[in-house]
Structures are given as C-alpha cells and as structure tokens.
Design an enzyme around this catalytic site. Structure first.
Site, PDB file in Angstrom:
ATOM      1  N   CYS A  86       0.776  -1.216   0.000  1.00 40.56           N
ATOM      2  CA  CYS A  86       0.000   0.000   0.000  1.00 40.56           C
ATOM      3  C   CYS A  86       0.818   1.282   0.000  1.00 40.56           C
ATOM      4  O   CYS A  86       0.240   2.351  -0.057  1.00 40.56           O
ATOM      5  CB  CYS A  86      -0.916  -0.043   1.193  1.00 40.56           C
ATOM      6  SG  CYS A  86      -0.202  -0.831   2.625  1.00 40.56           S
TER       7      CYS A  86
HETATM    8  C1  LIG Z   1      -0.137  -5.093   3.777  1.00 39.15           C
HETATM    9  S1  LIG Z   1       1.055  -6.341   3.874  1.00 39.15           S
HETATM   10  C2  LIG Z   1       0.087  -7.798   3.862  1.00 39.15           C
HETATM   11  C3  LIG Z   1      -0.498  -8.200   5.155  1.00 39.15           C
HETATM   12  C4  LIG Z   1      -1.170  -9.540   5.145  1.00 39.15           C
HETATM   13  N1  LIG Z   1      -2.322  -9.591   4.274  1.00 39.15           N
HETATM   14  C5  LIG Z   1      -1.582  -9.936   6.560  1.00 39.15           C
HETATM   15  O1  LIG Z   1      -2.764  -9.944   6.844  1.00 39.15           O
HETATM   16  O2  LIG Z   1      -0.690 -10.240   7.363  1.00 39.15           O
HETATM   17  C6  LIG Z   1       1.758  -6.350   2.266  1.00 39.15           C
HETATM   18  C7  LIG Z   1       2.929  -7.297   2.136  1.00 39.15           C
HETATM   19  O3  LIG Z   1       3.301  -7.377   0.769  1.00 39.15           O
HETATM   20  C8  LIG Z   1       4.700  -7.593   0.713  1.00 39.15           C
HETATM   21  N2  LIG Z   1       5.147  -7.260  -0.654  1.00 39.15           N
HETATM   22  C9  LIG Z   1       5.344  -6.035  -1.178  1.00 39.15           C
HETATM   23  N3  LIG Z   1       5.681  -6.131  -2.476  1.00 39.15           N
HETATM   24  C10 LIG Z   1       5.706  -7.446  -2.758  1.00 39.15           C
HETATM   25  C11 LIG Z   1       5.984  -8.174  -3.933  1.00 39.15           C
HETATM   26  N4  LIG Z   1       6.298  -7.559  -5.063  1.00 39.15           N
HETATM   27  N5  LIG Z   1       5.925  -9.522  -3.873  1.00 39.15           N
HETATM   28  C12 LIG Z   1       5.594 -10.154  -2.723  1.00 39.15           C
HETATM   29  N6  LIG Z   1       5.328  -9.514  -1.591  1.00 39.15           N
HETATM   30  C13 LIG Z   1       5.363  -8.175  -1.598  1.00 39.15           C
HETATM   31  C14 LIG Z   1       5.239  -6.704   1.793  1.00 39.15           C
HETATM   32  O4  LIG Z   1       6.527  -7.118   2.197  1.00 39.15           O
HETATM   33  C15 LIG Z   1       4.169  -6.856   2.877  1.00 39.15           C
HETATM   34  O5  LIG Z   1       4.537  -7.848   3.792  1.00 39.15           O
END
Ligand SMILES: C[S@@+](CC[C@H](N)C(=O)[O-])C[C@H]1O[C@@H](n2cnc3c(N)ncnc32)[C@H](O)[C@@H]1O
Length: 522
Positions: free
Chosen positions: A129
């Site tokens: 985000c």
């Molecule tokens: C808002 S968090 C998700 C939280 C999760 N839904 C939970 O309830 O615990 C978004 C996650 O996406 C990961 N992220 C960001 N870009 C990414 C990518 N290109 N590929 C995989 N993961 C990614 C970040 O490291 C982060 O941990």
C-alpha cells in the site's frame, strides 16, 4: 458444498489474513479453508509465515514448540524432527517478489497444479500500500523526479488480477489502505480501474460480483453491494478489534456462484459483539521497564533517571498551573514509583493473562494456556528526556482520557524541535489510553514509538511487539521472527486475524449456498 477450499495468499506479510481464514471452523468443527500457497517477498515475514504454515498442520501445536519457547531455547530443526510437515510448509510459503519474471515462472507452474486438483480456490491478500497510503503519497511528492506512472507499486494489484485469471477462484478477498480510494493516476481514480479489473478477472468484464463487508442491525457480518466507494471501508473496531483500523476490503464472488446466493444468505450468524479496549488487549501482559538508549542501562540507573524525569515533570506542572488533576496524578505516580521495592524487567519471562472484563470471545481467541512466557515482549530503549514526556503523556491520558496535544505539554518538556509549536506535530507523543481502542497500529511503529506509548506511567515506554500484536488480535502463540524492527513491521502490516475470521465465516456461509448442487448453509 465443498468441504475444503484451497486458499492462496498473495502479498501475505506475516499471515494475519490467512490466520483468520485457517482458524475458522464450520458447524462440524472442521476448518474448511486450507492455505496451500502464500507468497511474500520479505525474508523475515516469510520466515514467520513459514513457521506458521508448519505449525498449522498439527491439531495441537507440537510440544517441542512450547518447550523451546517456555525454556528460552532455540527452536528444534523442524526439517529433521518433522520432515514431512516442514517440507509442506516450505512448499506452501514462498519467498518471491510478485511482479518479477522469476516469481511468474514459479507461480504459473504452481497455479496450473492447483487448478488440476479441482478443489475450489479462494484468493486472499492485498497488494502493498505504500504507493496509495496518504503518508506514502506525501513522501513520493517530495521525491523530485517521482513519476507515479512509473511506480511499479501502483501496478502490483495487476499481478493479483493476473493470478485471479489463472486460478478462477470461487471468491477472493482484497485488502488495502483507504488511500486507494482517493489515489489517481493520469487524472483517473485508481480505485475505479481496480474495481473494473477485479470484476473482469477472468477476461469477461462481468466475471466477478464485488461486495463490501458490513454489519446489519442484528450484528451479522454481511456481504453487501456497495453503492459508493466508501462502502468498501471496514472499521475493525466494529468487529470487536481493540483498535481503530479502517481499511478497504473488497470481496469478489464468481458470477455463476453469486447468482445462486440470495442477499439473506450473504450473512453470518448473529454475534453479540462487544467493544474492546486497550486495557482488554494489553492489561494482562507482564509489566516491563523501558531501557536507556544512551549510557549505562542498569535497573538502578533507570530508576534514578526516571525518578528525576518524573520530578522534572511534577515541577514543570507546578510551574505551569496547567491542570490540578494532572498534577495530582503525576505526584501520586511519582510517590508510588519511589515507594516500589522492585522494578519490572526489560524482557518478560512471565506468562500473559487478561483483565477480568476482557470480552470472552476476544480473550478465547488470543489466549494460549500452554505458554509460560510472553512471546516478542521486550521493551525498547529511549532517550532520557523522552522518558519524562512519556510519563507526562501517560499521566495526562489517564486523567483526561485522551493524549495531550503539543501545546498542552509544559514548556519545560518541549523537545528542541523547530516544528513543535507549529501544530504540525500536535500529536507527536500519543499514549494509547487504557479505556479507549488504540489508534491504527501501522508499520511506522517500527521507527517511532512516540505514537504508541504505554498507558502505565510507571513503565515509561512505547509498546512492545506483543502489545502491538494483541491490538492486532494475533493469538499469543503467534511468534514473529526477524529482528525487532522487522517484527513491528510485520505486525503493523497485517489484517487483524480476529476480523479475518469473521470475514471467513460470512464467506463460508455464502459459498455454502452458492456452489452447484447445494441445499443451503451448514
Ligand atoms: C499489507 S502487507 C500484507 C499483510 C497480510 N495480508 C496480513 O494480513 O498479514 C503487504 C505485504 O506485501 C509484501 N510485498 C510487497 N511487495 C511485494 C511483492 N512484489 N511480492 C511479494 N510480496 C510483496 C510486503 O513485504 C508486505 O509484507
């Protein structure tokens, strides 16, 4: 109706959303949502995720897990002690960067395998985000040559959509920050484009029906058609989470399935929801003293430094004539502090409990009777002057029921900060009041504890990872791996599992009507 759904969790973080889905049990007592694949790019979050994927395979967590934690020993080498389960966890939780060619080639193969299994699939997760969040947008604006159209984070949701196309899940759940509603690109609202792309997530422009999550008058969680974008905002506090957390959540039901579900079937059973507070969440956790970030950090030194800071605060209050009640409370706290025979430690080895009036549903969800220690519960070190500000802020919040604004601090406590009096940092030191819900726990807590000050003036500290995790409704046996900063980030990023379980419930009931040949809900 399918007895099991395979769940694919994208951008999985530490697995908060997945935890709620996995923990949901149907009327027969079995857990219909089985996470089979989760993808996260950060190493520490992935380690947390993988450990949980391993542990979830046991009806009860293995005794070795508790033994290691209770005795403060390293974890066993699970690959040796439980080879099969560990391998399954490795296959389930992948550390990959979605959007990269490498991830696409690995995931496309896995998707093809999952599709051949013929088990109905649910996709959950939310693209990152930072690009949409209001803070992120302000930060981006400050970057001289920032071109939003070239920020790949704006387009990561397309990777989510691409995977939807490959899997054709019966349903999906997408979570994001509120900023996604107002973010625009090329003069067009990103959110409109996201909704269009999600609806068309299998090539056909009307492939999925989109729903918002809402509560009805009987306390049932429902899936409702949104009439405006704002309807997609879910307020976690309305669902018994002890935290004000407002996030966009979109639920998609595949059209053929949605067509069979009447509005009344898109509702969970009624729950008598109780409001929960910071006290309910963290009141039963072991007390800790903070540390001193400069100089010697012994208990004796801390006592001396804190007592002197408390005296400074009392004198400043006496001089400023701000508020007689705050002054009295500060004097009492100082007297109590001086009288105390012992100090709490910085790292807890005691077990966690709950305040008696903690809503039973929440306490049952969080509690872990097999642990004699509190996980991820150690305090940070702070600057000496901040200890006085924390003391004042906690005392003020205890009396007034809200944290003091910058202008309400006695002048003697003002930080040497050019912006202190401009109003820009009015909420710079924010104690989370005992009897309110907390403000949103964000990953920002990893950098700055000032927004998350513990309400007990005797502890003079910011919240620990476990306290943040309780506000986020992670069960007490959920271990966060990585260094402390990484642990805070994981906790702050997550969807509260207690909320996720309620989403899982309403989705399960709707699907029980929506699948071919089904008579009705369980
Ligand atoms: C808002 S968090 C998700 C939280 C999760 N839904 C939970 O309830 O615990 C978004 C996650 O996406 C990961 N992220 C960001 N870009 C990414 C990518 N290109 N590929 C995989 N993961 C990614 C970040 O490291 C982060 O941990």
């Amino acid at each position: 109706m399918a007895s099991n759904y395979q769940v694919v969790d994208l951008f999985a973080g530490p697995g908060g959303l997945a935890e709620g889905f996995s923990a949901f049990t149907n009327d027969e007592g079995s857990a219909p949502f089985v996470v089979t694949l989760s993808v996260e790019k950060e190493k520490a979050a992935h380690r947390t995720l993988q450990l949980r994927a391993f542990l979830r395979q046991f009806d009860e967590l293995p005794t070795e897990y508790y033994d290691a934690l209770n005795r403060g020993r390293p974890m066993p080498n699970w690959a040796e002690t439980h080879e099969g389960e560990w391998q399954t966890a490795e296959e389930e939780a992948l550390q990959l960067e979605l959007g990269s060619a490498k991830a696409a080639s690995i995931l496309d193969k896995r998707i093809a395998e999952l599709v051949t299994l013929g088990v109905p699939t649910i996709v959950i997760g939310g693209p990152p985000c930072q690009a949409y969040s209001l803070v992120g947008r302000a930060r981006n604006k400050a970057i001289e040559d920032y071109v939003p159209e070239e920020d790949h984070r704006h387009f990561l949701y397309r990777e989510y959509v691409r995977i939807l196309k490959g899997l054709r899940p019966v349903a999906f759940v997408m979570e994001n920050v509120k900023g996604m509603l107002s973010s625009s690109l090329d003069g067009k609202r990103i959110f409109d484009k996201v909704l269009d792309d999600l609806r068309a997530a299998d090539g056909n422009p009307e492939a999925y029906e989109l729903y918002a999550i809402a509560l009805d008058d009987d306390g049932r969680t429902t899936l409702r058609k949104a009439s405006r974008h704002q309807d997609y905002i879910v307020k976690a506090e309305d669902y018994g989470v002890p935290q004000a957390r407002h996030r966009v959540i979109i639920v998609g039901l595949r059209k053929d399935i949605a067509a069979k579900i009447s509005p009344d079937h898109r509702a969970s059973t009624a729950v008598a929801r109780e409001r929960s507070s910071v006290r309910h969440a963290i009141g039963g956790l072991p007390a800790l003293r903070s540390g001193l970030s400069r100089g010697e950090d012994s208990a004796a030194e801390w006592r001396e430094v804190v007592a002197s800071q408390m005296e400074t605060v009392v004198s400043a209050l006496e001089a400023s004539e701000l508020d007689a009640d705050v002054l009295l409370a500060a004097r009492n706290a100082l007297a109590g502090f001086k009288k105390a025979n012992s100090l709490p430690p910085r790292l807890s080895t005691a077990s966690a409990s709950f305040e008696d009036d903690c809503p039973a549903l929440l306490a049952d969800w969080l509690a872990e009777p097999n642990l004699t220690v509190t996980l991820n519960h150690s305090s940070r070190g702070h600057m000496t002057e901040d200890l006085g500000r924390y003391f004042f802020s906690a005392v003020f919040t205890g009396v007034r029921g809200r944290a003091p604004k910058a202008e309400e601090f006695p002048t003697a406590l003002a930080p040497a900060h050019a912006n202190w009096t401009t109003g820009k940092f009015a909420d710079r030191f924010r104690t989370q009041g005992w009897d309110q819900r907390s403000t949103t726990v964000t990953s920002h807590i990893s950098k700055d504890g000032h927004y998350f000050i513990h309400p007990d003036p005797m502890q003079c500290r910011s919240l620990t990872v476990r306290e943040a995790a309780r506000l986020q409704t992670f069960p007490d046996n959920y271990l966060f791996l990585g260094n402390r900063t990484e642990q805070y980030v994981q906790v702050g990023n997550a969807v509260p599992p207690f909320l996720a379980r309620q989403i899982a419930e309403v989705l399960h009931r709707a699907l029980s009507y929506g699948e071919p040949g089904q008579q009705g809900a369980t």
